[in-house]
Enzyme design. Structure first.
Site, PDB file in Angstrom:
ATOM      1  N   TYR A 180       0.841  -1.010   0.075  1.00  0.00           N
ATOM      2  CA  TYR A 180      -0.096  -0.039   0.065  1.00  0.00           C
ATOM      3  C   TYR A 180       0.694   1.248  -0.148  1.00  0.00           C
ATOM      4  O   TYR A 180       2.081   1.118   0.305  1.00  0.00           O
ATOM      5  CB  TYR A 180      -1.080   0.173   1.183  1.00  0.00           C
ATOM      6  CG  TYR A 180      -0.287   0.520   2.703  1.00  0.00           C
ATOM      7  CD1 TYR A 180      -0.262   1.649   2.875  1.00  0.00           C
ATOM      8  CD2 TYR A 180       0.286  -0.549   3.255  1.00  0.00           C
ATOM      9  CE1 TYR A 180       0.355   2.019   4.202  1.00  0.00           C
ATOM     10  CE2 TYR A 180       0.773  -0.324   4.781  1.00  0.00           C
ATOM     11  CZ  TYR A 180       0.699   1.017   4.963  1.00  0.00           C
ATOM     12  OH  TYR A 180       1.211   1.039   6.180  1.00  0.00           O
ATOM     13  N   CYS A 181       0.299   2.516  -0.382  1.00  0.00           N
ATOM     14  CA  CYS A 181       1.022   3.577  -0.360  1.00  0.00           C
ATOM     15  C   CYS A 181      -0.015   4.753   0.136  1.00  0.00           C
ATOM     16  O   CYS A 181      -0.584   4.536   1.019  1.00  0.00           O
ATOM     17  CB  CYS A 181       1.782   3.829  -1.671  1.00  0.00           C
ATOM     18  SG  CYS A 181       0.725   3.718  -3.382  1.00  0.00           S
ATOM     19  N   ARG A 182       0.072   5.860  -0.659  1.00  0.00           N
ATOM     20  CA  ARG A 182      -0.567   6.930  -0.116  1.00  0.00           C
ATOM     21  C   ARG A 182      -1.794   6.991  -0.548  1.00  0.00           C
ATOM     22  O   ARG A 182      -2.782   7.827   0.199  1.00  0.00           O
ATOM     23  CB  ARG A 182       0.109   8.417  -0.876  1.00  0.00           C
ATOM     24  CG  ARG A 182       1.626   8.684  -0.389  1.00  0.00           C
ATOM     25  CD  ARG A 182       2.468   9.456  -1.437  1.00  0.00           C
ATOM     26  NE  ARG A 182       3.566  10.145  -0.779  1.00  0.00           N
ATOM     27  CZ  ARG A 182       4.530  10.404  -1.633  1.00  0.00           C
ATOM     28  NH1 ARG A 182       4.260  11.007  -2.724  1.00  0.00           N
ATOM     29  NH2 ARG A 182       5.573  10.885  -1.024  1.00  0.00           N
ATOM     30  N   CYS A 186      -1.803   7.116  -6.108  1.00  0.00           N
ATOM     31  CA  CYS A 186      -0.279   6.935  -5.990  1.00  0.00           C
ATOM     32  C   CYS A 186       0.059   5.731  -6.617  1.00  0.00           C
ATOM     33  O   CYS A 186      -0.781   4.594  -6.344  1.00  0.00           O
ATOM     34  CB  CYS A 186       0.083   6.822  -4.303  1.00  0.00           C
ATOM     35  SG  CYS A 186       1.532   6.248  -4.121  1.00  0.00           S
TER      36      CYS A 186
END
Length: 235
Positions: A180-182, A186
């Site tokens: 997962y990221c932002r 993203c």
């Protein structure tokens, strides 16, 4: 209250609310809000992230401060910016959701620029919670380290996307990897899932990102603690 007083009251009241809308009526300021939803930053860091000059970034931050959407604290010789509170994050996520629902152009932009996303398997927050309970899943935070330290999904490991290719041996191939990221737009998690899949891992990307998870009430952990206004970061 007579009719004129009522009108004056409403004009003043809605004028105040309009300050929020005016402050957010800028693509660059929305991007700044999106970044500050991850972690606090200096004006220089925000300028680099948004590909702007420091002077332009400072002007955008001034507008956001005047609308009381961001606050500052002094860290030595630096001034660091952060969102005023979680309600600003909620406001941004709701604006994004309305845009996704009402503006067809948003979907077309995603289809145009995130063409590889359709090849990747995504899971939602509910499925992630279920998988984390079975003990056969590694949750991977591929954002920059400073964002991970400011707050991350409980139980997540930090391997920034730029380091992932060189640290694959740290990850077990007998477990599912979820990156997962932002947030929804993203691409760090997309890149991580694509890289891991190409190297023989069973990998997925999380739909949404850390702010979405946090605002929805998911469990989070903070490595660095930010004290009240005027405080310092502590490990």
């Amino acid at each position: 209250m007579d009719a004129q007083s009522k009108r004056d009251f409403k004009n003043s009241l809605f004028g105040e609310f309009a300050r929020i809308g005016k402050a957010m009526a800028s693509d660059r300021r929305l991007e700044i809000i999106d970044l500050l939803a991850q972690a606090e930053r200096s004006v220089e860091e925000l300028a680099t992230e948004t590909s702007q000059s420091v002077a332009n970034t400072s002007q955008h931050l001034k507008v956001l401060r005047q609308a009381h959407l961001v606050e500052t604290r002094r860290d030595g010789t630096f001034i660091r910016y952060r969102l005023a509170d979680e309600r600003v994050t909620r406001l941004w996520l709701m604006l994004r959701e309305v845009g996704e629902t009402r503006l067809a152009e948003v979907g077309r932009l995603v289809d145009t620029y995130l063409v590889d996303r359709g090849k990747l398997q995504g899971i939602d927050a509910r499925e992630l919670k279920r998988r984390l309970k079975d003990g056969n899943t590694v949750l991977l935070d591929v954002r920059p380290t400073v964002e991970y330290q400011a707050g991350h999904i409980a139980g997540a490991r930090s391997i920034p996307i730029g380091e992932l290719a060189g640290r694959l041996k740290e990850l077990p191939k007998d477990k599912t990897i979820i990156a997962y990221c932002r947030g929804s737009y993203c691409v760090f998690a997309d890149e991580a899932a694509a890289l891991l899949s190409s190297r023989g891992f069973q990998a997925y990307r999380l739909d949404g990102g850390f702010p979405d998870w946090k605002i929805a009430g998911g469990a989070v952990t903070q490595t660095l603690r930010v004290e009240n206004y005027g405080g310092k970061l502590h490990a």
